[in-house]
Design a protein around this motif. Sequence first.
Motif, PDB file in Angstrom:
ATOM      1  N   LEU A 293      -7.359   4.004   3.785  1.00  0.00           N
ATOM      2  CA  LEU A 293      -7.500   2.575   4.043  1.00  0.00           C
ATOM      3  C   LEU A 293      -8.964   2.159   4.123  1.00  0.00           C
ATOM      4  O   LEU A 293      -9.784   2.822   4.767  1.00  0.00           O
ATOM      5  CB  LEU A 293      -6.781   2.211   5.348  1.00  0.00           C
ATOM      6  CG  LEU A 293      -5.265   2.452   5.355  1.00  0.00           C
ATOM      7  CD1 LEU A 293      -4.692   2.141   6.735  1.00  0.00           C
ATOM      8  CD2 LEU A 293      -4.574   1.627   4.288  1.00  0.00           C
TER       9      LEU A 293
ATOM     10  N   THR B 149      -2.711   6.476   0.960  1.00  0.00           N
ATOM     11  CA  THR B 149      -3.904   5.688   0.640  1.00  0.00           C
ATOM     12  C   THR B 149      -4.919   5.777   1.771  1.00  0.00           C
ATOM     13  O   THR B 149      -4.576   5.618   2.943  1.00  0.00           O
ATOM     14  CB  THR B 149      -3.525   4.213   0.418  1.00  0.00           C
ATOM     15  OG1 THR B 149      -2.591   4.128  -0.662  1.00  0.00           O
ATOM     16  CG2 THR B 149      -4.748   3.368   0.099  1.00  0.00           C
TER      17      THR B 149
ATOM     18  N   HIS C  99      -7.894  -3.208   2.151  1.00  0.00           N
ATOM     19  CA  HIS C  99      -6.464  -3.008   2.411  1.00  0.00           C
ATOM     20  C   HIS C  99      -6.008  -3.690   3.697  1.00  0.00           C
ATOM     21  O   HIS C  99      -4.797  -3.754   3.962  1.00  0.00           O
ATOM     22  CB  HIS C  99      -6.141  -1.512   2.536  1.00  0.00           C
ATOM     23  CG  HIS C  99      -6.423  -0.715   1.311  1.00  0.00           C
ATOM     24  ND1 HIS C  99      -7.473   0.171   1.235  1.00  0.00           N
ATOM     25  CD2 HIS C  99      -5.812  -0.680   0.103  1.00  0.00           C
ATOM     26  CE1 HIS C  99      -7.483   0.736   0.042  1.00  0.00           C
ATOM     27  NE2 HIS C  99      -6.495   0.231  -0.666  1.00  0.00           N
TER      28      HIS C  99
ATOM     29  N   THR D 285       0.834  -1.200   0.000  1.00  0.00           N
ATOM     30  CA  THR D 285       0.000   0.000   0.000  1.00  0.00           C
ATOM     31  C   THR D 285       0.870   1.253   0.000  1.00  0.00           C
ATOM     32  O   THR D 285       1.739   1.405   0.865  1.00  0.00           O
ATOM     33  CB  THR D 285      -0.924   0.013   1.243  1.00  0.00           C
ATOM     34  OG1 THR D 285      -1.617  -1.240   1.318  1.00  0.00           O
ATOM     35  CG2 THR D 285      -1.940   1.134   1.146  1.00  0.00           C
TER      36      THR D 285
END
Length: 222
Positions: free
Chosen positions: A67, A65, A71, A61
């Motif tokens: 989450l 990002t 993820h 990841t």
Amino acid sequence: MRTRQAVPPSRSTRARLRRAVWRRRHLLAALSLGLAAATAVTAVAPPDPPGRRVLVLATDTPAGTALTERHLAVSELPPGAVPPGALADVADAAGSGLAVGLPAGTPLLPGMLVGPGLAAGAPAGTVVVAVPVADPSARLVRPGRRVSLVTTSGDVAGSPGGAEVVARSVVVLAVEAGTAGGAILDTNSQPVSHLYVAASERVATVLVGSGAWAPLRAVLEP
């Protein structure tokens, strides 16, 4: 003359076996004691401790990002392999931004997330402040690096001008990917990233004021 009677083969074999055992009685006794000791240790040894739940990344990841459940995964690790403060439930991280790019399987800590836990990674005596930084100057910035932050008069006036350093050697804690600009006088169409930096309260105040007018520029320090 008397003829010696032959010993039956079975009796002769048993005799040889008894003699062989007698000659090796000490070795056999030692082996028996060792086997008994090993059995006793196995019987009294405590069972392996139960594993601990820990929240890990399900995929590689990148930083910034947001989450989601896809993820994240909950895994069970030996207690000695779980870092202190590790998160344990998906709800602890879902919706937060990842402060630094990490590989799949990494146990997540509060300081790895853009959120309240981010302050845990700030040096003593500092506060965490989000600074808008114009791309592409933010593309090479990574958490843990020190940067100087610069404002230019051209950004504010909309025409070429000079530059001024508003913060030196601040530590970057997290990087949020570029979004549309939002500063008051930002006429640049390029995306704007946000750096979360640790700075003294005085410097943080200057950064907030400078970044409100236009995105700053980041200068990497060696």
